[in-house]
Design an enzyme around this catalytic site. Structure first.
Site, PDB file in Angstrom:
ATOM      1  N   ASP A  33      39.156  27.038 105.300  1.00 21.81           N
ATOM      2  CA  ASP A  33      39.877  26.893 104.032  1.00 21.81           C
ATOM      3  C   ASP A  33      38.977  27.350 102.881  1.00 21.81           C
ATOM      4  O   ASP A  33      37.801  26.974 102.810  1.00 21.81           O
ATOM      5  CB  ASP A  33      40.297  25.435 103.831  1.00 21.81           C
ATOM      6  N   ILE A  34      39.521  28.149 101.989  1.00 22.04           N
ATOM      7  CA  ILE A  34      38.723  28.716 100.894  1.00 22.04           C
ATOM      8  C   ILE A  34      38.380  27.674  99.822  1.00 22.04           C
ATOM      9  O   ILE A  34      37.415  27.840  99.081  1.00 22.04           O
ATOM     10  CB  ILE A  34      39.494  29.921 100.277  1.00 22.04           C
ATOM     11  N   GLN A  96      52.899  21.359  99.919  1.00 21.05           N
ATOM     12  CA  GLN A  96      52.604  22.659 100.540  1.00 21.05           C
ATOM     13  C   GLN A  96      52.538  23.737  99.465  1.00 21.05           C
ATOM     14  O   GLN A  96      53.442  23.863  98.637  1.00 21.05           O
ATOM     15  CB  GLN A  96      53.686  23.018 101.571  1.00 21.05           C
ATOM     16  N   HIS A 102      50.934  25.803 108.502  1.00 21.58           N
ATOM     17  CA  HIS A 102      49.523  25.685 108.854  1.00 21.58           C
ATOM     18  C   HIS A 102      49.155  24.222 109.051  1.00 21.58           C
ATOM     19  O   HIS A 102      49.764  23.329 108.482  1.00 21.58           O
ATOM     20  CB  HIS A 102      48.628  26.310 107.784  1.00 21.58           C
ATOM     21  N   PHE A 103      48.127  24.047 109.871  1.00 20.51           N
ATOM     22  CA  PHE A 103      47.585  22.720 110.156  1.00 20.51           C
ATOM     23  C   PHE A 103      46.178  22.653 109.574  1.00 20.51           C
ATOM     24  O   PHE A 103      45.345  23.492 109.875  1.00 20.51           O
ATOM     25  CB  PHE A 103      47.537  22.477 111.670  1.00 20.51           C
ATOM     26  N   HIS A 104      45.934  21.644 108.745  1.00 16.55           N
ATOM     27  CA  HIS A 104      44.602  21.425 108.193  1.00 16.55           C
ATOM     28  C   HIS A 104      43.810  20.543 109.162  1.00 16.55           C
ATOM     29  O   HIS A 104      44.328  19.519 109.627  1.00 16.55           O
ATOM     30  CB  HIS A 104      44.670  20.640 106.877  1.00 16.55           C
TER      31      HIS A 104
HETATM   32  P1  5GP Z   1      48.893  23.711 101.647  1.00 21.21           P
HETATM   33  O1  5GP Z   1      48.813  23.228 100.241  1.00 21.21           O
HETATM   34  O2  5GP Z   1      49.916  24.826 101.727  1.00 21.21           O
HETATM   35  O3  5GP Z   1      49.110  22.630 102.668  1.00 21.21           O
HETATM   36  O4  5GP Z   1      47.480  24.308 101.995  1.00 21.21           O
HETATM   37  C1  5GP Z   1      47.111  25.609 101.713  1.00 21.21           C
HETATM   38  C2  5GP Z   1      45.616  25.683 101.888  1.00 21.21           C
HETATM   39  O5  5GP Z   1      45.257  27.054 101.873  1.00 21.21           O
HETATM   40  C3  5GP Z   1      44.835  25.009 100.762  1.00 21.21           C
HETATM   41  O6  5GP Z   1      43.992  23.988 101.304  1.00 21.21           O
HETATM   42  C4  5GP Z   1      44.048  26.136 100.120  1.00 21.21           C
HETATM   43  O7  5GP Z   1      42.743  25.752  99.759  1.00 21.21           O
HETATM   44  C5  5GP Z   1      44.040  27.197 101.194  1.00 21.21           C
HETATM   45  N1  5GP Z   1      44.031  28.564 100.695  1.00 21.21           N
HETATM   46  C6  5GP Z   1      44.732  29.067  99.647  1.00 21.21           C
HETATM   47  N2  5GP Z   1      44.499  30.388  99.505  1.00 21.21           N
HETATM   48  C7  5GP Z   1      43.626  30.722 100.487  1.00 21.21           C
HETATM   49  C8  5GP Z   1      42.991  31.954 100.845  1.00 21.21           C
HETATM   50  O8  5GP Z   1      43.192  33.009 100.246  1.00 21.21           O
HETATM   51  N3  5GP Z   1      42.144  31.917 101.905  1.00 21.21           N
HETATM   52  C9  5GP Z   1      41.889  30.766 102.599  1.00 21.21           C
HETATM   53  N4  5GP Z   1      41.032  30.853 103.611  1.00 21.21           N
HETATM   54  N5  5GP Z   1      42.470  29.587 102.285  1.00 21.21           N
HETATM   55  C10 5GP Z   1      43.326  29.578 101.241  1.00 21.21           C
END
Ligand code: 5GP
Length: 137
Positions: A33-34, A96, A102-104
């Site tokens: 995660d970035i 989200q 995706h799974f964290h």
């Molecule tokens: P969500 O909020 O959709 O559950 O999680 C999305 C995740 O993707 C976040 O934890 C965010 O930090 C990560 N993320 C967003 N943009 C990027 C990216 O360009 N590259 C990577 N590796 N992670 C990203």
């Protein structure tokens, strides 16, 4: 809502955007995660174009969770993680932010978790953590 093939993870899957990858096969990609919530925060995504868990075909969901478990074990071993939080947000109302399922995997205790996607991580430090996870696969 239709799947947006310009979302960030679709672009990472096509190699249009970089990612610090830790595992890839023909069905699944795992990468760091970035903006990590904790050191070693990784994401596991199926290559199937689905927005959330709710529209992911069951066979793809079943395979992806096997890889989630594999990466979780590598995080435990490679980073000596004492606990791992598995988080899956389906829908903007749930928080989200990227519309590709995706799974964290967050090596942490729920009591220590900060906000997700809040602050950009140190990418060089993340690369070192990724190598430790990969070495434990
Ligand atoms: P969500 O909020 O959709 O559950 O999680 C999305 C995740 O993707 C976040 O934890 C965010 O930090 C990560 N993320 C967003 N943009 C990027 C990216 O360009 N590259 C990577 N590796 N992670 C990203």
């Amino acid at each position: 809502m239709a799947y947006d093939d310009q979302n960030i993870f679709a672009r990472i899957l096509r190699g249009e955007l970089p990612a610090i990858k830790i595992y890839e096969d023909d069905q699944v990609l795992a990468f760091m995660d970035i903006m990590p919530q904790a050191d070693g925060h990784a994401l596991v995504i199926p290559k199937t174009p689905a927005i959330s868990l709710l529209d992911l075909p069951a066979d793809a969901a079943a395979y992806t969770i096997q890889i989630v478990q594999k990466i979780a074990k590598a995080i435990e071993t490679g980073l000596d993680a004492k606990g791992i939080v598995l988080m899956q947000l389906s829908g903007t109302a749930a928080g989200q932010t990227v519309p590709h399922v995706h799974f964290h995997l967050i090596p942490s205790s729920v009591h220590e978790l900060g906000r997700h996607a809040a602050q950009m991580g140190d990418q060089e430090k993340i690369k070192v953590l990724a190598e430790k996870i990969k070495a434990a696969l």
